[in-house]
Design an enzyme around this catalytic site. Structure first.
Site, PDB file in Angstrom:
ATOM      1  N   LEU A 131      48.886 -29.445  54.090  1.00 38.18           N
ATOM      2  CA  LEU A 131      48.227 -30.473  54.917  1.00 38.18           C
ATOM      3  C   LEU A 131      46.956 -31.059  54.290  1.00 38.18           C
ATOM      4  O   LEU A 131      46.049 -30.330  53.909  1.00 38.18           O
ATOM      5  CB  LEU A 131      47.873 -29.867  56.290  1.00 38.18           C
ATOM      6  CG  LEU A 131      47.267 -30.834  57.313  1.00 38.18           C
ATOM      7  CD1 LEU A 131      48.249 -31.906  57.718  1.00 38.18           C
ATOM      8  CD2 LEU A 131      46.770 -30.056  58.519  1.00 38.18           C
ATOM      9  N   ASP A 132      46.895 -32.379  54.209  1.00 39.35           N
ATOM     10  CA  ASP A 132      45.715 -33.101  53.710  1.00 39.35           C
ATOM     11  C   ASP A 132      45.368 -32.740  52.271  1.00 39.35           C
ATOM     12  O   ASP A 132      44.226 -32.936  51.826  1.00 39.35           O
ATOM     13  CB  ASP A 132      44.490 -32.868  54.608  1.00 39.35           C
ATOM     14  CG  ASP A 132      44.685 -33.430  56.007  1.00 39.35           C
ATOM     15  OD1 ASP A 132      45.505 -34.356  56.154  1.00 39.35           O
ATOM     16  OD2 ASP A 132      44.040 -32.946  56.940  1.00 39.35           O
ATOM     17  N   ALA A 133      46.328 -32.185  51.534  1.00 43.00           N
ATOM     18  CA  ALA A 133      46.044 -31.770  50.162  1.00 43.00           C
ATOM     19  C   ALA A 133      46.934 -32.476  49.149  1.00 43.00           C
ATOM     20  O   ALA A 133      46.954 -32.111  47.975  1.00 43.00           O
ATOM     21  CB  ALA A 133      46.203 -30.255  50.032  1.00 43.00           C
TER      22      ALA A 133
ATOM     23  N   GLY B  56      41.758 -31.684  58.184  1.00 42.47           N
ATOM     24  CA  GLY B  56      42.123 -31.194  59.517  1.00 42.47           C
ATOM     25  C   GLY B  56      41.716 -32.142  60.608  1.00 42.47           C
ATOM     26  O   GLY B  56      41.604 -33.350  60.391  1.00 42.47           O
TER      27      GLY B  56
END
Lengths: 297, 297, 297, 297
Positions: free
Chosen positions: B241-243, B215
């Site tokens: 997101l970001d994964a 995040g």
């Protein structure tokens, strides 16, 4: 650099004895000096004391000139051999870069300056080849091409022409009164008189973890020896080749799948970082030299 | 890239069983194929087999099209679910870079391309701010400014204008048919349909050692938590997101003397290297994805 | 070691040519051999090919003796100079450790063995000083004290007594037919005949990042030179002191606040890890030596 | 520890203001105190000042008790909220270690103590399983087995029996008045009252790079996420699980070839080093805690 408020940076080296810290701290406290960062070190071998202190400029009732005058007395009281310096973080540092053909370190420094990370006054780039002129000028920096005579060895074979070329370089460099002269893959050995003239101001990046693989073609040497890490060293230039005081080093892992050209590529990332870290430390007056070794606060 | 002779690169993933290596190796040997580099891996959890092989192009009696046709049969015989690809190291990879205002990763990639280290065909740089246009164009690369609506949150508040902006970006990107879309500090969340369209081709650099500090404002989070290392992660972009699957990560040491802005500065060196390593691995077809994890040969 | 199912490990080195991978893989596939892990490498300088393959023992219809017989033919067909080996992961490796007074590497290895991490058959510890006997015996391992004559130099001054001591050590070592002889800070130079007898089986840990600071007192040398990293090297012992093939290396950061004794302490952590990694790689047949360099799969 | 001459260590934390350094340094200088090592830091967020100073004991005309009395006045003059401590390097630190079944950290600490690297007074090892008793006693250290009730979850299901077990542990620990209580893979959550009682004295080693993978089975979490580095964290124990102030962290590289058990093995080397570094820093009074973060001088 990248400091939020203006600071004066005091560095001092002198023979160690009781009371040095108190003496300096009391002097600053007397005038309301607010110490924001302080480093102290004594070398047990040489008995030499080192300190670096950052003081908020607005905490003192006088400017840098008067601080210098007053601190000169403090330093003399401590020891007549005291080696000290007072600088101002709002005074942008002047830098000249020397290059040859290989551009990765220059590209990296220009990128750091262009992105605002490295807030310096880059006065000029000087190349013994013209290759890196366009990128330098695209960043709005003057580029000077000083050709060297071609020879069968890397140091050239026409002594007079070489001397003239170094003379021209010296003129260009000294005309800028730089705080740092960066040999960013300059690939030529500075003559002794330039090493002396630029003592503790000329930084070189060597593409090995010194003292391993000093001299030419370090990645080839590393490959032949079968090492499992390659590195880079940022050091002050001295007349003794690749033996100057080390400012910063780092390494990266390689293995049997890496050819010499892979080592070169991986090593370049380390060269860039080690040079950038070393240059930053130098320009922030974090590097104190004594007896061929550095203290990096 | 930086290979001395032309090679064909074969990658394949399929359910593991006895004889796969023999099957592929025999096919190549039959035609005189000289394997210069080979990687094999089986994931014990999923039972999925992965391989990547580099074959000297001049050792085969046919070109890449015929190699593809012939290898298609080999792959189908192995397993109908086989996921494979054959590429040519002489085919320069096409790249598009998306940026915002922060330039360190773009500067770094332009420097690597300019110095010849990264031998790719950079088709365009697209920025949601105009700031990085001049340096891009100084390197002779087209720059497109696609402004986004301003809003109170980082993702903008005018859905229609945002959708239009992403539509324009998609048009510009897809028009180049790139092998890699690099989000070099793009600072905006791609809409799900772009994540899908660019699956396993869009690489992001996140400024933390994921899954820590996913995040926003990871360096601030890291500072607050008092960690002793900060890092960066290069991963494929997914709708989550970001994964996305992690390609490369690294860290650097920080301590109590480092402010958030020091962490940002130190972290940037890691971001640049991690992104450059991840992009290189991707473009050399070294990254195979299965079940949200990567094999990096 | 720590493998879930029994495996046979095949290693082979020979001059490179087309079809080697296919030849070996087809042989294994013919008998249903399930390759669980495979590594391939060709040294571009020497044109030497290396491979290491792990095959599930239960996938083959015969035992290790028949595998060896059958593989011998495969290897001979490939090249008469082929250098190969077939081993069984259920065969625990036999190890002998040589020590002097300094215990950190021995403590570390005993701890790894005691905690089950390193599943080896430690046959004996031999010390030229008695100091490390009690801890060895507390772990239930036989300890042999072989005193060396005292002299003014570290290698002793009474040639006959020294020869006798090395003779006794050789007897004790060879009586155990060990797969590895570990010089865990043995601090004595092996005579050339022992180097030859134990070629590619005797591992030394040197307390520097070789080739830096070969020879005596490397931490003192490192301190004098002012390096910013200290390291350790695990290498095979050869008659050429500190110049044997390197198996593993690593480094750790030091700075001006570290005295020689701090460097010694920080370096010891690296020595322990580098030795443990090198020993594990050796015992798992991951290290192939050719032309004074190693391939570590 | 491992210091050549006796030193007094002064640590102090208080709100920052001008003149603190001068005040302390002048007090020491007045009595001839020779500062051998000094660290200063101000946290810009909280405005809290931290210092740690080592003074040669033989440079002062009085002993530690009088130094404490005199320094108490100095500290009070600085700020009534000042949090300070004066200790003596010749006073060996008392340590108690809590373990479960997993022995690598205990083996490592016993080895460091046995080899003289870590010069502490290890008073006792307490295990909730008997497994590590023999090795502890082989080092001449008392071992106490305090069994916990078995349950379906790792924290046990019989609250009364668990409370009794922790009561017994507290009794055994507090009876030794230790400077450090080391949870060396204790694998149980301390009850809040013990966290409070042992505040800033109980050190835990967590097998992940926190805040990634807090809680149970971090290596399994790391494997599932596909990270490229695994790490370990040494932190003070607080009632908030895995969220205490971080003292030290480090990481090591893993890749797709590493199974969970390989990650466990590689991670253990990092756990041992991180715990040993954290414990040393704690025992040398190098760790100052404020607002859930540490300053490590």
């Amino acid at each position: 650099m990248s400091l939020t408020e203006r600071r004066y940076v005091i560095t001092l080296g002198c023979p160690d004895r009781t009371g040095i810290v108190a003496h300096i701290a009391s002097f600053l406290a007397e005038w309301g000096g607010w110490i924001v960062e302080a480093g102290y070190h004594t070398d047990p071998d040489t008995g030499w004391f080192f300190t670096r202190q950052e003081v908020r400029a607005d905490s003192l009732p006088f400017g840098i000139e008067e601080l210098r005058e007053r601190f000169a007395k403090v330093a003399t009281q401590l020891d007549e051999r005291a080696d000290w310096r007072v600088s101002d973080t709002e005074q942008r540092r002047r830098v000249v870069i020397l290059v040859s053909k290989e551009g990765h370190c220059l590209h990296d420094l220009l990128g750091r300056i262009g992105s605002g990370e490295l807030d310096v006054d880059l006065r000029a780039v000087i190349g013994n080849h013209p290759d890196l002129g366009p990128i330098t000028e695209a960043h709005g920096i003057p580029f000077h091409h000083v050709p060297f005579p071609q020879g069968t060895d890397p140091h050239g074979t026409d002594p007079q022409a070489k001397e003239a070329a170094f003379g021209r370089i010296r003129e260009l460099v000294d005309g800028q009164a730089p705080d740092a002269i960066v040999l960013a893959k300059f690939m030529r050995v500075l003559p002794p008189e330039l090493c002396r003239a630029w003592q503790d101001r000329a930084l070189n990046i060597h593409h090995s973890f010194l003292p391993s693989f000093a001299g030419a073609r370090p990645y080839h040497q590393a490959y032949q020896r079968g090492v499992k890490l390659v590195g880079a060293t940022c050091h002050y230039v001295t007349a003794d080749l690749d033996a100057g005081p080390i400012i910063e080093q780092d390494v990266t892992r390689v293995d049997h799948t890496d050819s010499v050209s892979d080592m070169v590529r991986k090593g370049r990332d380390i060269e860039k970082i080690v040079l950038a870290r070393g240059l930053r430390a130098h320009l922030e007056d974090r590097v104190l030299v004594h007896d061929q070794r550095t203290v990096v606060f």
